[in-house]
Enzyme design. Sequence first.
Site, mmCIF file in Angstrom:
data_model
loop_
_atom_site.group_PDB
_atom_site.id
_atom_site.type_symbol
_atom_site.label_atom_id
_atom_site.label_comp_id
_atom_site.label_asym_id
_atom_site.label_seq_id
_atom_site.Cartn_x
_atom_site.Cartn_y
_atom_site.Cartn_z
ATOM 1 N N ARG A 26 0.836 -1.207 0.000
ATOM 2 C CA ARG A 26 0.000 0.000 0.000
ATOM 3 C C ARG A 26 0.876 1.265 0.000
ATOM 4 O O ARG A 26 0.950 1.982 -0.992
ATOM 5 C CB ARG A 26 -0.962 -0.031 1.215
ATOM 6 C CG ARG A 26 -2.110 0.975 1.122
ATOM 7 C CD ARG A 26 -1.741 2.396 1.512
ATOM 8 N NE ARG A 26 -1.208 2.507 2.863
ATOM 9 C CZ ARG A 26 -0.665 3.609 3.332
ATOM 10 N NH1 ARG A 26 -0.562 4.696 2.579
ATOM 11 N NH2 ARG A 26 -0.170 3.654 4.560
ATOM 12 N N ASP A 27 1.562 1.519 1.087
ATOM 13 C CA ASP A 27 2.323 2.781 1.191
ATOM 14 C C ASP A 27 3.412 2.827 0.117
ATOM 15 O O ASP A 27 3.739 3.897 -0.406
ATOM 16 C CB ASP A 27 2.952 2.892 2.589
ATOM 17 C CG ASP A 27 3.171 4.335 3.022
ATOM 18 O OD1 ASP A 27 3.180 5.225 2.157
ATOM 19 O OD2 ASP A 27 3.342 4.575 4.227
ATOM 20 N N HIS A 218 4.703 4.264 12.727
ATOM 21 C CA HIS A 218 4.814 4.195 11.260
ATOM 22 C C HIS A 218 5.902 5.179 10.851
ATOM 23 O O HIS A 218 5.743 6.378 11.015
ATOM 24 C CB HIS A 218 3.453 4.576 10.664
ATOM 25 C CG HIS A 218 3.422 4.652 9.168
ATOM 26 N ND1 HIS A 218 2.924 3.625 8.388
ATOM 27 C CD2 HIS A 218 3.799 5.625 8.312
ATOM 28 C CE1 HIS A 218 3.001 3.978 7.108
ATOM 29 N NE2 HIS A 218 3.525 5.190 7.037
ATOM 30 N N HIS A 220 9.023 6.743 8.239
ATOM 31 C CA HIS A 220 9.651 6.912 6.923
ATOM 32 C C HIS A 220 11.114 7.270 7.184
ATOM 33 O O HIS A 220 11.419 8.030 8.098
ATOM 34 C CB HIS A 220 8.944 7.997 6.113
ATOM 35 C CG HIS A 220 7.632 7.522 5.571
ATOM 36 N ND1 HIS A 220 7.470 7.084 4.292
ATOM 37 C CD2 HIS A 220 6.426 7.371 6.167
ATOM 38 C CE1 HIS A 220 6.213 6.696 4.101
ATOM 39 N NE2 HIS A 220 5.551 6.853 5.230
ATOM 40 N N CYS A 251 4.558 9.427 0.598
ATOM 41 C CA CYS A 251 3.201 9.958 0.484
ATOM 42 C C CYS A 251 3.162 10.901 -0.714
ATOM 43 O O CYS A 251 3.913 11.880 -0.764
ATOM 44 C CB CYS A 251 2.808 10.701 1.756
ATOM 45 S SG CYS A 251 1.192 11.497 1.610
ATOM 46 N N ASN A 260 9.263 4.097 3.486
ATOM 47 C CA ASN A 260 9.167 3.648 4.885
ATOM 48 C C ASN A 260 10.502 3.042 5.305
ATOM 49 O O ASN A 260 11.335 2.704 4.467
ATOM 50 C CB ASN A 260 8.096 2.552 5.031
ATOM 51 C CG ASN A 260 6.723 3.024 4.652
ATOM 52 O OD1 ASN A 260 6.295 2.841 3.525
ATOM 53 N ND2 ASN A 260 6.037 3.634 5.589
HETATM 54 N N1 COA Z 1 -13.063 5.042 -2.930
HETATM 55 C C1 COA Z 1 -13.354 5.240 -4.236
HETATM 56 N N2 COA Z 1 -13.924 6.380 -4.708
HETATM 57 C C2 COA Z 1 -14.195 7.332 -3.819
HETATM 58 C C3 COA Z 1 -13.925 7.194 -2.468
HETATM 59 C C4 COA Z 1 -13.327 5.984 -2.023
HETATM 60 N N3 COA Z 1 -13.007 5.779 -0.757
HETATM 61 N N4 COA Z 1 -14.312 8.299 -1.828
HETATM 62 C C5 COA Z 1 -14.828 9.127 -2.745
HETATM 63 N N5 COA Z 1 -14.763 8.541 -3.955
HETATM 64 C C6 COA Z 1 -15.221 9.088 -5.228
HETATM 65 C C7 COA Z 1 -16.649 9.589 -5.145
HETATM 66 O O1 COA Z 1 -17.532 8.518 -5.384
HETATM 67 C C8 COA Z 1 -16.685 10.609 -6.232
HETATM 68 O O2 COA Z 1 -16.791 9.928 -7.478
HETATM 69 P P1 COA Z 1 -17.429 10.650 -8.785
HETATM 70 O O3 COA Z 1 -16.477 11.769 -9.116
HETATM 71 O O4 COA Z 1 -17.407 9.552 -9.789
HETATM 72 O O5 COA Z 1 -18.763 11.105 -8.340
HETATM 73 C C9 COA Z 1 -15.277 11.211 -6.174
HETATM 74 O O6 COA Z 1 -14.456 10.245 -5.508
HETATM 75 C C10 COA Z 1 -15.221 12.510 -5.424
HETATM 76 O O7 COA Z 1 -15.792 12.354 -4.134
HETATM 77 P P2 COA Z 1 -15.503 13.366 -2.936
HETATM 78 O O8 COA Z 1 -16.142 12.874 -1.708
HETATM 79 O O9 COA Z 1 -15.804 14.762 -3.424
HETATM 80 O O10 COA Z 1 -13.976 13.154 -2.758
HETATM 81 P P3 COA Z 1 -12.756 14.160 -2.970
HETATM 82 O O11 COA Z 1 -12.460 14.328 -4.401
HETATM 83 O O12 COA Z 1 -12.945 15.382 -2.121
HETATM 84 O O13 COA Z 1 -11.607 13.294 -2.321
HETATM 85 C C11 COA Z 1 -10.946 11.566 -0.870
HETATM 86 C C12 COA Z 1 -11.663 12.887 -1.003
HETATM 87 C C13 COA Z 1 -10.678 11.301 0.588
HETATM 88 C C14 COA Z 1 -11.812 10.460 -1.450
HETATM 89 C C15 COA Z 1 -9.625 11.662 -1.676
HETATM 90 O O14 COA Z 1 -8.947 12.802 -1.252
HETATM 91 C C16 COA Z 1 -8.755 10.467 -1.514
HETATM 92 O O15 COA Z 1 -9.091 9.388 -1.947
HETATM 93 N N6 COA Z 1 -7.577 10.653 -0.888
HETATM 94 C C17 COA Z 1 -6.696 9.542 -0.631
HETATM 95 C C18 COA Z 1 -5.321 10.042 -0.500
HETATM 96 C C19 COA Z 1 -4.391 8.917 -0.180
HETATM 97 O O16 COA Z 1 -4.674 7.741 -0.347
HETATM 98 N N7 COA Z 1 -3.198 9.332 0.248
HETATM 99 C C20 COA Z 1 -2.152 8.433 0.556
HETATM 100 C C21 COA Z 1 -2.385 7.622 1.771
HETATM 101 S S1 COA Z 1 -2.003 8.449 3.260
HETATM 102 ZN ZN ZN Z 2 3.457 6.308 5.284
#
Ligand code: COA
Ligand code: ZN
Length: 327
Positions: A26-27, A218, A220, A251, A260
């Site tokens: 994942r990370d 955790h 890095h 990240c 990490n």
């Molecule tokens: N899995 C899949 N799709 C997701 C989701 C999830 N957990 N959460 C939201 N979505 C989709 C929504 O269904 C929506 O889809 P659409 O555009 O087809 O309608 C779209 O994402 C936007 O939804 P919204 O709630 O407005 O999300 P956002 O664009 O503000 O993003 C997160 C918020 C949290 C979903 C996004 O920032 C994210 O996934 N971040 C992860 C970052 C990450 O993994 N970082 C590294 C690990 S620390």
């Molecule tokens: Zn990390």
Amino acid sequence: MTRVVKFGTVLDQLPPDVTMYEVGPRDGLQNESRMVPTDDKVKLIDALSETGLRAIEITSFVNPKWIPQLADGSEVAQRIVRKPGIVYSALVPNEKGAVGAVDAGVDEIHTVVSASESHNLANVNMTIAESLVKLGAVAEVARRAGVPVVSGISCSFGCPFEGDVPLAHLESVVARLVDLGARGIGLADTTGMANPAQVGRVLARLVPRFPGVEWTLHTHDTRAMAIPNILAAMEYGVTHFDASIGGLGGCPFAPGASGNVCTEDLIHCLHAMGVETGVDLDALIETSKRVQEIVGRGLPGQLVKAGKWDRRYPLPDGVRERIPARA
Ligand code: COA
Ligand code: ZN
């Protein structure tokens, strides 16, 4: 300033056994510019499952537009061979992710929120308060499904945008997550800003205030302080450590982030000191070599290059005869 150093405390009190949590799939893979095929991810996780590791974070359920590298999370979760006794987990930021993770049959949900407002906005597009509301919904999904939650807190020891993260603020985030029912809390040093003295200060304050919480560190290794930080955490009773094979990772939403702590390097250090992990280090080193092939680049891990501490080299010609006999 004169400081009194007490010798022999940390290394006298090492735990006999610690749990390594492999987060490379994942990370690590979330940060690779090259897309790793699903087949290779499944093979990697299956190989890791054969090394004696007790826990593997296999993917995340996040918006695939943000992290396209892990868009195949459901398929990965369904195709891996689950070895009994191993905890397979996934990272989620919200309810949609939690439902995806539960449907994919993960054993444990890992949530993510940052202790820094700036990093939380950059990483999940929410304020901390908004994230905590979403994590309330995650907790509800997990409770109904009977899946335990471990809550990670990014930038627990500092933020690449804001700098210092006040300990009182970190503590308030921990308190909210514990209220939501988190079984464990993962303190994440997302960009390698922590130092061992700071890790000690943070744990000295938090551990007694939240009895019953299972703490994970955790790390890095961005600034080569990961293993010293882990040793410091062990002094405060922490026995769960995230690490990634080969030192993969970083990240994508934290500038300057790098991999990490490398799983095999850390395990090598622990085993050399007599701290057990249940992991077959040779099998892990072989798997790490395969990871380099999978991602198509060399990785930061040192052990794959140097070999284990007991590696020996042939003497140069003419030296053996000249070694004086021991008295
Ligand atoms: N899995 C899949 N799709 C997701 C989701 C999830 N957990 N959460 C939201 N979505 C989709 C929504 O269904 C929506 O889809 P659409 O555009 O087809 O309608 C779209 O994402 C936007 O939804 P919204 O709630 O407005 O999300 P956002 O664009 O503000 O993003 C997160 C918020 C949290 C979903 C996004 O920032 C994210 O996934 N971040 C992860 C970052 C990450 O993994 N970082 C590294 C690990 S620390
Ligand atoms: Zn990390």
